[in-house]
Design an enzyme around this catalytic site. Sequence first.
Site, PDB file in Angstrom:
ATOM      1  N   ASP A 207      -4.507   2.948  -0.402  1.00 42.88           N
ATOM      2  CA  ASP A 207      -4.753   4.223  -1.085  1.00 42.88           C
ATOM      3  C   ASP A 207      -6.149   4.258  -1.710  1.00 42.88           C
ATOM      4  O   ASP A 207      -6.584   3.282  -2.326  1.00 42.88           O
ATOM      5  CB  ASP A 207      -3.687   4.369  -2.186  1.00 42.88           C
ATOM      6  CG  ASP A 207      -3.678   5.749  -2.814  1.00 42.88           C
ATOM      7  OD1 ASP A 207      -3.427   6.717  -2.086  1.00 42.88           O
ATOM      8  OD2 ASP A 207      -3.920   5.852  -4.026  1.00 42.88           O
ATOM      9  N   GLU A 258      -4.002 -15.181   7.087  1.00 50.25           N
ATOM     10  CA  GLU A 258      -3.099 -16.302   6.838  1.00 50.25           C
ATOM     11  C   GLU A 258      -1.815 -16.137   7.647  1.00 50.25           C
ATOM     12  O   GLU A 258      -1.011 -17.055   7.748  1.00 50.25           O
ATOM     13  CB  GLU A 258      -2.707 -16.349   5.348  1.00 50.25           C
ATOM     14  CG  GLU A 258      -3.832 -16.777   4.428  1.00 50.25           C
ATOM     15  CD  GLU A 258      -3.501 -16.483   2.956  1.00 50.25           C
ATOM     16  OE1 GLU A 258      -2.335 -16.150   2.628  1.00 50.25           O
ATOM     17  OE2 GLU A 258      -4.436 -16.561   2.138  1.00 50.25           O
TER      18      GLU A 258
HETATM   19  C1  NOJ Z   1      -4.131   9.484  -2.064  1.00 50.75           C
HETATM   20  C2  NOJ Z   1      -2.673   9.726  -1.849  1.00 50.75           C
HETATM   21  O1  NOJ Z   1      -2.455   9.980  -0.494  1.00 50.75           O
HETATM   22  C3  NOJ Z   1      -2.326  10.873  -2.745  1.00 50.75           C
HETATM   23  O2  NOJ Z   1      -1.033  11.355  -2.461  1.00 50.75           O
HETATM   24  C4  NOJ Z   1      -2.470  10.435  -4.175  1.00 50.75           C
HETATM   25  O3  NOJ Z   1      -2.250  11.529  -5.022  1.00 50.75           O
HETATM   26  C5  NOJ Z   1      -3.867   9.898  -4.441  1.00 50.75           C
HETATM   27  N1  NOJ Z   1      -4.317   9.032  -3.412  1.00 50.75           N
HETATM   28  C6  NOJ Z   1      -3.904   9.122  -5.732  1.00 50.75           C
HETATM   29  O4  NOJ Z   1      -3.209   7.915  -5.585  1.00 50.75           O
END
Ligand code: NOJ
Length: 562
Positions: A207, A258
């Site tokens: 993310d 790993e």
């Molecule tokens: C990207 C994620 O896909 C989204 O849903 C989220 O709100 C933001 N990152 C923050 O984590």
Amino acid sequence: MTRNNTREDWWKQAVVYQVYPRSFYDTNGDGLGDIKGVTARMDYLRELGVDAIWLSPFYPSPLVDGGYDVADYRDVDPRLGTLEDFDEMAAAAHAAGIKVVVDIVPNHTSTEHEWFKAALAAGPGSPERDRYVFRRGRGEHGELPPNGWRSTFGGPGWEPVGDGDWYLHLFAVEQADLNWKNPEVREDFKKTLRFWSDRGADGFRIDVAHALAKDLESRPLDEWPDDPDQDHPGAENPLWDRPEVHEIYRAWRQVFNEYEPARFAVGEAWVVPEHQWRYASTDELGQVFNFELAKANWMADEMRRAIEEGLDSAERSGSTTTWVLSNHDVVRHATRYGLPQVKSAAHHQLANDWLLRGGRSYHEDRELGARRARAALLMELGLPGSVYLYQGEELGLFEVADIPWDALEDPQAVMTAHGDAIKGRDGCRVPLPWEAEKDDFGFSAPATHAPAHLPQPAWFAAYAVDAEEADEHSMLHYYRRALKLRAELLTATGDTSLTWTDGYGDQVIAYRRPTADGRALTCVTNFGPVPVGLPAGEVLLASAELSSDGKLPTDATAWVIR
Ligand code: NOJ
Ligand code: CA
């Protein structure tokens, strides 16, 4: 059938299905999808023909941002199940020949994470606070934020904690940004990567992968612009896509290696196409999302540019690229393609504006949207690289535009509600319809159950899995056919070459790919109003009926093999 999946580098040519767990299938009747729900539907996923599933966060979370506010990275949210449920799910997936990808959220934790609670308790200047990005406020008593940085969800990016310190949150107030210069933070995420790898995760989705490295030192904080632009990356940008972020991923690569086979990761990095490849390189994550297709209008030149950029980035990274039409953050593409396509207009801005007006500001032509979504699928599936599908697109679901404001969950909407607002992303996160005749369309297994956590519209009945199973012309059957052909003919070869086929004019995208049985597959998409002739060969699959003289009509794609 040779499964692509049995190769070590299966992820380079995979079809990955994104499960948004809370909205997939609810087995205990609390109105929230759960991990057991994924296990229960493994046959459905196998029959669909996907190589892998990626699960959006299912960790303990106060659910301020749909689970992207993680309170504990190495556990399962008790509302969604247990670690044993995860193990069972992973075993069921592997038995079905499906790989498992889990979501890692390293930019921020929930403010309910034990680290954050310890940081608040420990006070300014403590090692506990150093795991996050705390700074003193300006003004005599620290009553002003350290600078004017904004949250991407709207509002200020700093929050005071009452003792003169403020913490940075690039997203919701309840999502505190971590300090990636802190060695404990770095070590802990390696531990998390190993934890899930040991439990059967085959890969990771990272993310906000482009935000981890931040510069708060090289100049006084208030000299930075208030809104550092994600599209102007590099050392001159304090927050986004900084060069040091790559050190983190090189260290993660050691962890991935790993394992046997090595784990892979796909980075979510909304960076300029020229920078994508670095995240994807083989000494870093392996893959990065290429969102260019999702950003493009339904127009030949925009789509072609998106494809070229993806292929170019794959070449530079020495890996493969990814193709995405929809995910849990964008308006569903069957809807986007049924709205006006305005040249150079930000495709999503128009769609979001439409949402905000409850779907009334422009006419949504669903027939057109569905027709183009079918055409887009074949265009996408023919390409080399991995395809990421989002749950419900195989049913042809449209965005749910009219969720009442008070039922919305997305912090984007909640933070700005009623004012200068955007309606947010809940319209693509509505629980899936499984059975047309049931009150909640079969989302919850028990007959007596709580309402689905987001309201489902009446029109979902026509898109329920059982209704589509019964109709061989449905989107579901079409997806199954297309995925099967892709697996047999294209991914089974491991060959990622593509040749553009020119000569159709500027309203057509056509390319050729070598097939596993030594022939060539030509994929032709017609964006223009005039039907076009297809190359000689057998039409394996077409997204719409060909004209009586065998031509490909407007807004349609055909796969021709020879
Ligand atoms: C990207 C994620 O896909 C989204 O849903 C989220 O709100 C933001 N990152 C923050 O984590
Ligand atoms: Ca449940």
